[in-house]
Design an enzyme around this catalytic site. Structure first.
Site, PDB file in Angstrom:
ATOM      1  CG  ASN A   1      50.754 -33.976  61.390  1.00  0.00           C
ATOM      2  OD1 ASN A   1      49.733 -33.581  60.854  1.00  0.00           O
ATOM      3  ND2 ASN A   1      50.817 -35.119  62.068  1.00  0.00           N
TER       4      ASN A   1
ATOM      5  NE  ARG B   1      47.379 -37.172  69.024  1.00  0.00           N
ATOM      6  CZ  ARG B   1      47.524 -36.751  67.753  1.00  0.00           C
ATOM      7  NH1 ARG B   1      47.372 -35.473  67.465  1.00  0.00           N
ATOM      8  NH2 ARG B   1      47.811 -37.603  66.794  1.00  0.00           N
TER       9      ARG B   1
ATOM     10  CD  GLU C   1      46.763 -36.684  59.253  1.00  0.00           C
ATOM     11  OE1 GLU C   1      47.331 -35.601  59.539  1.00  0.00           O
ATOM     12  OE2 GLU C   1      45.537 -36.831  59.285  1.00  0.00           O
TER      13      GLU C   1
ATOM     14  NE  ARG D   1      35.917 -35.615  64.971  1.00  0.00           N
ATOM     15  CZ  ARG D   1      35.316 -34.422  64.949  1.00  0.00           C
ATOM     16  NH1 ARG D   1      35.672 -33.529  64.042  1.00  0.00           N
ATOM     17  NH2 ARG D   1      34.380 -34.133  65.829  1.00  0.00           N
TER      18      ARG D   1
ATOM     19  CG  ASP E   1      49.079 -37.808  63.770  1.00  0.00           C
ATOM     20  OD1 ASP E   1      49.772 -37.365  64.707  1.00  0.00           O
ATOM     21  OD2 ASP E   1      48.309 -37.101  63.100  1.00  0.00           O
TER      22      ASP E   1
ATOM     23  CE  LYS F   1      42.642 -39.625  57.140  1.00  0.00           C
ATOM     24  NZ  LYS F   1      43.473 -39.894  58.330  1.00  0.00           N
TER      25      LYS F   1
ATOM     26  NE  ARG G   1      51.492 -35.514  66.021  1.00  0.00           N
ATOM     27  CZ  ARG G   1      50.889 -34.391  65.638  1.00  0.00           C
ATOM     28  NH1 ARG G   1      51.261 -33.232  66.152  1.00  0.00           N
ATOM     29  NH2 ARG G   1      49.920 -34.438  64.741  1.00  0.00           N
TER      30      ARG G   1
ATOM     31  CE  LYS H   1      44.151 -35.844  56.577  1.00  0.00           C
ATOM     32  NZ  LYS H   1      44.606 -34.471  56.913  1.00  0.00           N
TER      33      LYS H   1
END
Length: 320
Positions: free
Chosen positions: A282, A224, A280, A232, A272, A160, A210, A125
């Site tokens: 990842n 998603r 984000e 979420r 994301d 978050k 994603r 993040k």
């Protein structure tokens, strides 16, 4: 070419082989004739500057409930290996960070994917903030006054943990939410780490994409979609994966960040994207391979191993 490979991951008996990206990578490596070894991060040790792990030979098979066999444990110096897959899940805490320091001692003589120093220096993040014009309005702070001011400005926000994962501890806070102060107290009591606040993106109702990048190039995408009444989109909290394609903006975002990912040795990355915004990057243990494979009829794990094998040859060439 047959490689001696180890995977540093969470307990293999607990994974869901129908969705786990690490398992897909292991099946592909075994099919190529590579030798597999397995260990969990608590099995690492450094002795007089040398790094060892108590690991076990591993074989895998695509059978639910009977997906692996382990051999006898053996303490192995990591320099005996050709490739190590760094695939343990967050949280990205001091235990995780310590493993990157240990693995850094053997990389790139033993090729670690992803590069452990880059994993350490690219918290998911935080790393995204290195790039201009890609994020929604974002605040990183533990100062309640700063967080309140951010909420006053943007009204509808997401709070978050800065180093959380899997959607845990993610809250949507609307302008009239009376739990706001309690949430700030909860975050401060749970950790000294800052929290991340972002303007709520209503586009999330259409899904959270994603996108998988291999060596800085976008190779696949799923969307998603969150469950009704859920902010979420993570699949383990009810999000549903659906087929999707890369939009013009998605490609633009990948072109912005891709060269830096490749430069840092971040070979397998998942980003994301909500609407027009990157939320984000990842780099620790990205997921999504199997879902994209099913929708698109591809084998992303094969593309990853193609690139790992090339990178291995490149590092050996430099070493000689």
């Amino acid at each position: 070419m047959s490689l001696n490979i180890a995977v540093q991951m969470d307990p293999i008996d607990r994974i869901n082989i129908r969705g786990d990206s690490t398992f897909a990578l292991l099946l592909e490596a075994q099919a190529r004739g590579h030798r597999l070894n397995y260990y969990t991060p608590d099995r690492l040790a450094q002795i007089q500057g040398r790094v060892f792990a108590t690991m076990q030979p591993l074989s895998v098979r695509d059978t639910v409930g009977d997906h692996f066999t382990l051999g006898e444990p053996r303490r192995t110096e990591l320099t005996e290996l050709d490739v190590i897959l760094l695939r343990q899940d967050p949280p990205f805490d001091l235990a995780y960070i310590t493993t990157t320091h240990l693995l850094e001692r053997v990389h790139p003589k033993t090729l670690v994917v992803n590069d452990p120093a880059s994993v350490r220096n690219a918290p998911e993040k935080l790393f995204v903030t290195h790039f201009d014009n890609v994020m929604p309005p974002t605040l990183i702070s533990s100062d309640p006054r700063a967080i309140r001011a951010f909420r006053d400005e943007h009204k509808d926000i997401i709070l978050k943990p800065l180093f959380g994962n899997g959607g845990a501890g993610v809250f949507r806070v609307r302008p009239d939410d009376e739990n706001f102060n309690s949430l700030l107290e909860m975050f401060s009591q749970r950790s000294r780490e800052p929290v991340i606040a972002q303007r709520y993106l209503p586009e999330v109702r259409k899904g959270d994409k994603r996108i998988i990048l291999i060596d800085g190039k976008a190779v696949g995408v799923i969307n998603r979609v969150p469950a009704e009444g859920e902010a979420r989109s993570n699949m383990h909290v009810g999000g549903v994966a659906v087929k999707d394609t890369l939009s013009k903006r998605d490609k633009e975002l990948c072109e912005i960040i891709g060269p830096e990912l490749a430069k840092r040795g971040l070979l397998f990355v998942g980003i994301d994207v909500i609407g027009d915004y990157l939320t984000e990057i990842n780099v620790t243990s990205p997921t999504g391979l199997q879902q994209i494979n099913r929708f698109d009829g591809v084998s992303l794990e094969a593309q990853i191993w193609d690139r790992i094998e090339v990178r291995f040859q490149e590092t050996r060439g430099k070493a000689s």
